[in-house]
Design a protein around this motif. Structure first.
Motif, short mmCIF file in Angstrom:
data_model
loop_
_atom_site.label_atom_id
_atom_site.label_comp_id
_atom_site.label_asym_id
_atom_site.label_seq_id
_atom_site.Cartn_x
_atom_site.Cartn_y
_atom_site.Cartn_z
N GLU A 110 0.02 -0.89 -27.03
CA GLU A 110 0.31 -1.62 -28.27
C GLU A 110 1.28 -2.77 -28.01
OE1 GLU A 110 1.63 1.30 -31.11
OE2 GLU A 110 -0.42 2.07 -31.40
N PHE A 111 2.30 -2.52 -27.21
CA PHE A 111 3.27 -3.57 -26.89
C PHE A 111 2.58 -4.74 -26.18
CE2 PHE A 111 6.28 -5.56 -23.95
CZ PHE A 111 7.27 -5.96 -24.84
N LEU A 123 10.04 -3.85 -24.04
CA LEU A 123 9.73 -2.43 -24.20
C LEU A 123 10.35 -1.71 -23.02
CD1 LEU A 123 8.25 -0.05 -25.57
CD2 LEU A 123 6.29 -0.61 -24.09
N ARG A 162 5.82 12.81 -22.63
CA ARG A 162 5.05 12.24 -23.73
C ARG A 162 4.01 11.25 -23.19
NH1 ARG A 162 8.51 8.67 -25.68
NH2 ARG A 162 7.09 8.13 -27.33
N ASN A 186 9.35 9.68 -19.56
CA ASN A 186 8.52 9.61 -20.77
C ASN A 186 7.06 9.89 -20.45
OD1 ASN A 186 10.93 8.78 -21.85
ND2 ASN A 186 10.17 6.86 -22.65
N GLU A 202 1.59 9.43 -25.85
CA GLU A 202 2.36 8.56 -26.75
C GLU A 202 2.92 7.35 -26.00
OE1 GLU A 202 2.86 11.81 -26.27
OE2 GLU A 202 3.02 12.84 -28.18
N THR A 203 3.40 7.57 -24.80
CA THR A 203 3.96 6.48 -24.00
C THR A 203 2.88 5.48 -23.62
OG1 THR A 203 5.68 7.96 -23.15
CG2 THR A 203 5.28 5.94 -21.91
N THR A 204 1.72 5.98 -23.22
CA THR A 204 0.60 5.10 -22.88
C THR A 204 0.19 4.27 -24.09
OG1 THR A 204 -0.15 6.68 -21.23
CG2 THR A 204 -1.75 5.04 -21.97
N LYS A 205 0.08 4.91 -25.24
CA LYS A 205 -0.28 4.20 -26.47
C LYS A 205 0.76 3.13 -26.83
CE LYS A 205 -1.41 4.87 -31.30
NZ LYS A 205 -1.08 5.60 -32.49
N GLU A 206 2.03 3.50 -26.70
CA GLU A 206 3.12 2.57 -26.99
C GLU A 206 3.05 1.35 -26.06
OE1 GLU A 206 8.02 2.88 -27.22
OE2 GLU A 206 6.83 4.64 -26.69
N LEU A 207 2.79 1.57 -24.80
CA LEU A 207 2.68 0.48 -23.83
C LEU A 207 1.51 -0.44 -24.17
CD1 LEU A 207 3.47 -0.99 -21.23
CD2 LEU A 207 2.14 0.71 -19.98
N LEU A 241 10.65 1.57 -20.95
CA LEU A 241 10.01 2.84 -20.65
C LEU A 241 10.79 3.54 -19.55
CD1 LEU A 241 6.27 1.74 -20.49
CD2 LEU A 241 7.42 2.90 -22.37
#
Length: 131
Positions: free
Chosen positions: A78-79, A58, A68, A64, A71-76, A60
């Motif tokens: 989830e990854f 991932l 965002r 970001n 969204e970036t925290t959520k993406e991290l 980052l």
């Protein structure tokens, strides 16, 4: 700090078999020049290692979190397959250091990084040199 470390390692860098002469000549007058070289080489190694090990990656970018954050925290999370626990610390935006360097020094850093960077690395960092 930069003046001290640059002076401390200048002779070593001039003779180093790990730093090509033309790279040293291009960047020697940029404060903390070794940090820029270390940065690009670290990212080259990270991308190569991830590819060779075939592990998920991932990517980052600092900005970001500014544009965002949620969204970036959520993406991290989830990854990493992690749940949100507790409160998210405040992210302090606006950390930029370009004013520490002249335009000529920025150009030298860009040229050296572009030369040393693998295609993947340069693709991820070149936007930091956009005006």
């Amino acid at each position: 700090y930069c003046k001290q470390t640059d002076v401390l390692f200048r002779k070593e860098d001039q003779k180093s078999r790990f730093m090509e002469d033309h790279i040293y000549e291009m960047i020697k007058d940029v404060p903390c020049y070794k940090d820029f070289i270390r940065y690009v080489l670290w990212h080259n190694a990270a991308f190569t290692t991830a590819m060779n090990m075939e592990v998920p990656v991932l990517i980052l970018h600092y900005e970001n979190y500014d544009s965002r954050f949620n969204e970036t925290t959520k993406e991290l999370l989830e990854f990493l397959e992690q749940d949100m626990v507790g409160e998210i610390p405040e992210f302090i935006t606006g950390k930029k250091y370009r004013s520490y360097y002249t335009e000529e020094q920025v150009k030298k850093v860009k040229d050296v990084m572009e030369e040393l960077a693998y295609v993947k690395t340069w693709g991820e960092i070149k936007h930091y040199f956009d005006d």
